[in-house]
Design a protein around this motif. Structure first.
Motif, PDB file in Angstrom:
ATOM      1  N   ASN A 265     -74.708 -32.374  56.339  1.00  0.00           N
ATOM      2  CA  ASN A 265     -75.089 -33.984  56.162  1.00  0.00           C
ATOM      3  C   ASN A 265     -76.057 -34.126  54.748  1.00  0.00           C
ATOM      4  O   ASN A 265     -75.910 -35.405  54.284  1.00  0.00           O
ATOM      5  N   LEU A 266     -76.571 -33.234  54.619  1.00  0.00           N
ATOM      6  CA  LEU A 266     -77.469 -33.365  53.292  1.00  0.00           C
ATOM      7  C   LEU A 266     -76.710 -33.475  51.888  1.00  0.00           C
ATOM      8  O   LEU A 266     -77.225 -33.971  50.958  1.00  0.00           O
ATOM      9  N   GLY A 267     -75.333 -33.365  52.187  1.00  0.00           N
ATOM     10  CA  GLY A 267     -74.297 -33.601  50.930  1.00  0.00           C
ATOM     11  C   GLY A 267     -74.357 -34.935  50.728  1.00  0.00           C
ATOM     12  O   GLY A 267     -74.136 -35.290  49.256  1.00  0.00           O
ATOM     13  N   LEU A 268     -74.759 -36.099  51.545  1.00  0.00           N
ATOM     14  CA  LEU A 268     -74.703 -37.327  51.276  1.00  0.00           C
ATOM     15  C   LEU A 268     -75.853 -37.624  50.322  1.00  0.00           C
ATOM     16  O   LEU A 268     -75.846 -38.855  49.853  1.00  0.00           O
ATOM     17  N   PHE A 269     -77.076 -37.111  50.086  1.00  0.00           N
ATOM     18  CA  PHE A 269     -77.816 -37.053  49.385  1.00  0.00           C
ATOM     19  C   PHE A 269     -77.824 -36.218  47.760  1.00  0.00           C
ATOM     20  O   PHE A 269     -78.927 -36.305  47.163  1.00  0.00           O
ATOM     21  N   GLN A 270     -76.582 -35.912  47.417  1.00  0.00           N
ATOM     22  CA  GLN A 270     -76.436 -35.235  46.162  1.00  0.00           C
ATOM     23  C   GLN A 270     -76.492 -36.397  45.258  1.00  0.00           C
ATOM     24  O   GLN A 270     -75.848 -37.411  45.252  1.00  0.00           O
ATOM     25  N   THR A 271     -76.905 -36.337  44.046  1.00  0.00           N
ATOM     26  CA  THR A 271     -76.917 -37.391  42.964  1.00  0.00           C
ATOM     27  C   THR A 271     -75.803 -36.918  42.018  1.00  0.00           C
ATOM     28  O   THR A 271     -75.436 -35.855  41.924  1.00  0.00           O
ATOM     29  N   ALA A 272     -75.240 -37.955  41.588  1.00  0.00           N
ATOM     30  CA  ALA A 272     -73.998 -37.497  40.556  1.00  0.00           C
ATOM     31  C   ALA A 272     -74.322 -36.740  39.337  1.00  0.00           C
ATOM     32  O   ALA A 272     -73.276 -35.958  38.911  1.00  0.00           O
ATOM     33  N   GLN A 274     -77.128 -34.544  38.677  1.00  0.00           N
ATOM     34  CA  GLN A 274     -78.219 -33.603  38.741  1.00  0.00           C
ATOM     35  C   GLN A 274     -77.603 -32.440  39.582  1.00  0.00           C
ATOM     36  O   GLN A 274     -76.994 -32.573  40.388  1.00  0.00           O
ATOM     37  N   PRO A 275     -78.346 -31.275  39.430  1.00  0.00           N
ATOM     38  CA  PRO A 275     -78.054 -30.047  40.282  1.00  0.00           C
ATOM     39  C   PRO A 275     -78.717 -30.631  41.555  1.00  0.00           C
ATOM     40  O   PRO A 275     -79.588 -31.162  41.832  1.00  0.00           O
ATOM     41  N   PHE A 276     -77.915 -29.846  42.542  1.00  0.00           N
ATOM     42  CA  PHE A 276     -78.350 -30.193  43.982  1.00  0.00           C
ATOM     43  C   PHE A 276     -78.646 -28.934  44.718  1.00  0.00           C
ATOM     44  O   PHE A 276     -77.736 -27.773  44.343  1.00  0.00           O
ATOM     45  N   GLY A 277     -79.643 -28.481  45.519  1.00  0.00           N
ATOM     46  CA  GLY A 277     -80.063 -27.514  46.267  1.00  0.00           C
ATOM     47  C   GLY A 277     -80.318 -27.553  47.678  1.00  0.00           C
ATOM     48  O   GLY A 277     -80.949 -28.579  47.844  1.00  0.00           O
ATOM     49  N   ASP A 308     -75.297 -26.297  43.903  1.00  0.00           N
ATOM     50  CA  ASP A 308     -75.983 -25.430  42.670  1.00  0.00           C
ATOM     51  C   ASP A 308     -76.909 -24.511  43.238  1.00  0.00           C
ATOM     52  O   ASP A 308     -77.087 -23.325  42.516  1.00  0.00           O
ATOM     53  N   ALA A 309     -77.497 -24.632  44.523  1.00  0.00           N
ATOM     54  CA  ALA A 309     -78.566 -23.475  44.936  1.00  0.00           C
ATOM     55  C   ALA A 309     -78.673 -23.611  46.463  1.00  0.00           C
ATOM     56  O   ALA A 309     -78.542 -24.506  47.043  1.00  0.00           O
ATOM     57  N   SER A 310     -78.537 -22.357  46.897  1.00  0.00           N
ATOM     58  CA  SER A 310     -78.739 -22.177  48.442  1.00  0.00           C
ATOM     59  C   SER A 310     -79.699 -21.081  48.783  1.00  0.00           C
ATOM     60  O   SER A 310     -79.809 -19.962  48.099  1.00  0.00           O
ATOM     61  N   TYR A 311     -80.735 -21.397  49.381  1.00  0.00           N
ATOM     62  CA  TYR A 311     -81.854 -20.540  49.985  1.00  0.00           C
ATOM     63  C   TYR A 311     -81.845 -20.534  51.454  1.00  0.00           C
ATOM     64  O   TYR A 311     -82.377 -21.611  51.878  1.00  0.00           O
ATOM     65  N   HIS A 312     -81.499 -19.472  51.868  1.00  0.00           N
ATOM     66  CA  HIS A 312     -81.401 -19.368  53.429  1.00  0.00           C
ATOM     67  C   HIS A 312     -82.972 -19.183  54.023  1.00  0.00           C
ATOM     68  O   HIS A 312     -83.547 -18.256  53.261  1.00  0.00           O
ATOM     69  N   PHE A 313     -83.327 -19.652  54.982  1.00  0.00           N
ATOM     70  CA  PHE A 313     -84.657 -19.461  55.425  1.00  0.00           C
ATOM     71  C   PHE A 313     -84.685 -18.876  56.732  1.00  0.00           C
ATOM     72  O   PHE A 313     -84.207 -19.098  57.732  1.00  0.00           O
TER      73      PHE A 313
END
Length: 584
Positions: A265-272, A274-277, A308-313
């Motif tokens: 659901n965080l994909g709804l907060f990607q800006t057009a 800018q990078p998104f992570g 653009d970025a994925s950091y698993h926690f």
């Protein structure tokens, strides 16, 4: 990536740093009845509002960025290994821990904010009468116009549909208060961006990874857009206990019948532009379907959406753990994550999954940012601990995230939404990406990855025979993540060297669940037991000359799977592995 905030706030802030003595005393007094952490939590939030605290923090950044590594000779700000610096971790001016500003916790900071809000409103409207007209004479008991103070709202007042509790109906006031905080927060971020550039840091900056609540959701995202990259955190599933695995209720939900929700659901907060992570995410044990999470993030997030970025926690070991490592809900060094990362990273970095064409670009201006309600209906609320869930009134269907790219733009003009009818078969309950590479069968709860190179099936396909472009399958195991990777980077039909990554459910030795895996009756302990994927497989193209069983680190074991005359072979639990190497 550097997130250096908590060490500063928790251990380094001292009287000698120059903060006003009364404000320092207020922070110190508040901290004395807390459970340690020095001033970490309260300072981490109030720094968003206090220019002096921000300047103290900048001095800390400066010392770190200008430190010279004695081994490389580089100062850190010039070292290409430092790709990202984050301004703030999990906090903002809209954060729930600032609820106390409306109460008695921080009298000096509260007074500063009340006076600041009065100044903002006075400048915007010009007079008390003009404010009364704009606010429909909706005043608060803490308003003191003649003394130059106006009462504060707290984050718990900001409902998705407008202000709540004693501020119910104060929509314009709510919008003005959020605008006031936005000026403060974005001003801080924009200034910090310039300050780091003046210090000579040339790589990527991030503000914070935390969302705003309710009515402040879009304004908070606008603040975050002041830096280079937008970042978010999210979690899904898990069970009883906060950070640890304990006996009790288990969230056995799956993403596969709710596309675009859960972790995505965080994909709804990607800006057009800018990078998104996503710098923290996990589908947490002891939930049974964890194997779906990493492939969905790779194929739909980093692939279709172009994240653009994925950091698993989080990874706290350099090798696979034993059992559920440390009984922590946040672990990367388990098979379902570390074990799938080689195949997923290979697909992502070699561009196997194409970015989708836009299907929804939502343009947002001041009217939407400061409406006093969440006009897009996509404010994320907390579910269980750390899980952030969408409400039911979201205006952009989350399913669009399975079709093509979705983004927000802070600009004037009409929003653009594509016709998705040819990609969304509502009768069959199937979503096809506009790249034609991904199919999400949300009715039957499985996903197909159909690129010319990487192909996969993820979900509930037990008893089914899904047909990928270059693989025929008959799967017996109820739930699987089954990924086929051409290690020579050729099309799968032509590849001479294929890795099969096969995952299903897991549990510790001695673990006991009820019949539908909604309750963990016994935690058990190491070693970890993995349900074997049982499937018959036939590749299109040349027949295999060998199918080698590898160990859990990808090392050949010397054991081979039996091949039929037509090239069909079966994988199962015989060799106690989730990796197979196909040679043709």
């Amino acid at each position: 990536t550097w997130s250096v905030i908590y060490p500063h706030h928790g251990a380094i802030l001292r009287k000698s740093d120059g903060l006003d003595a009364k404000r320092f005393a207020e922070l110190d007094a508040f901290d004395k009845h807390r459970d340690g952490n020095k001033q970490a939590i309260v300072v981490n939030d109030l720094v968003n509002l206090d220019r002096d605290l921000q300047d103290i923090m900048l001095r800390y950044f400066k010392v770190l960025l200008e430190h010279r590594n004695p081994h490389t000779g580089l100062v850190y700000k010039d070292d290409p290994a430092l790709a990202v610096v984050e301004f703030q971790n999990e906090s903002n001016a809209f954060f729930h821990t600032l609820n106390g500003l409306r109460g008695k916790d921080f009298p000096i900071y509260s007074r500063m904010l009340r006076r600041g809000f009065f100044t903002f409103v006075s400048k915007k409207y010009g007079s008390k009468n003009a404010v009364a007209k704009a606010w429909n004479s909706r005043w608060d008991g803490n308003d003191k116009w003649e003394e130059g103070e106006l009462g504060l709202m707290a984050p718990f007042h900001w409902g998705t549909d407008g202000p709540q509790y004693e501020f119910k109906g104060h929509v314009r006031r709510c919008g003005d208060y959020i605008e006031f905080l936005t000026k403060i927060q974005r001003g801080y971020y924009a200034r910090r961006q310039k300050e780091l550039r003046r210090l000579g840091f040339r790589a990527v900056t991030v503000t914070t990874a935390w969302q705003g609540v309710g009515s402040s959701s879009l304004a908070n995202l606008y603040c975050d857009s002041a830096a280079d990259m937008v970042d978010r955190h999210n979690y899904f599933a898990g069970g009883e206990g906060r950070h640890s695995i304990i006996e009790g209720k288990v969230n056995n939900e799956t993403h596969l019948n709710q596309p675009g929700r859960g972790l995505l659901n965080l994909g709804l907060f990607q800006t057009a532009d800018q990078p998104f992570g996503v710098s923290e995410w996990s589908m947490m044990p002891p939930a049974p379907c964890k194997a779906e999470a990493a492939p969905l993030y790779a194929f739909y997030g980093l692939g279709l959406q172009g994240w653009d970025a994925s950091y698993h926690f989080a990874c706290s070991g350099h090798r696979l753990g034993d059992g559920w490592p440390g009984l922590s809900k946040y672990t990367s060094h388990t098979p379902h994550y570390m074990g799938q990362f080689p195949a997923l990273a290979f697909a992502v970095h070699n561009g196997h999954v194409k970015e989708g064409a836009p299907v929804a670009i939502r343009n947002v201006g001041d009217r939407e940012l400061y409406a006093g309600r969440d006009v897009l209906g996509q404010s994320i609320a907390h579910g269980s601990h750390d899980e952030k869930a969408l409400g039911s009134n979201v205006t952009t269907p989350p399913e669009y995230l399975a079709i093509g790219r979705v983004a927000l733009a802070f600009t004037k003009g009409d929003s653009r939404t594509a016709d998705v009818s040819s990609y969304w078969d509502k009768k069959k309950e199937v979503l096809t990406s506009n790249t034609k590479q991904l199919r999400w069968h949300y009715g039957d709860r499985f996903v197909e990855v159909r690129t010319p190179k990487t192909q996969a099936v993820i979900g509930f396909v037990g008893g089914k025979s899904p047909r990928l472009p270059d693989v025929r399958l008959t799967v017996k195991t109820p739930f699987v993540s089954l990924i086929f990777t051409p290690l020579d980077n050729a099309d799968l039909a032509d590849s001479k060297h294929i890795l099969i990554t096969a995952m299903a459910r897991d549990k510790q030795t001695g673990s006991e669940y009820n019949a539908d895996w909604t309750h963990l009756k016994t935690v058990g302990g190491p070693p970890l037991l993995m349900e074997p994927v049982q499937a018959k497989i036939l590749f299109r193209g040349p027949k295999p000359t060998a199918v080698n069983a590898l160990d859990v680190y990808g090392v050949p074991t010397g054991k081979q799977v039996k091949l039929s005359a037509d090239g069909t072979f079966a994988i199962n639990g015989r060799y106690q592995t989730y990796y197979y190497e196909v040679v043709r």
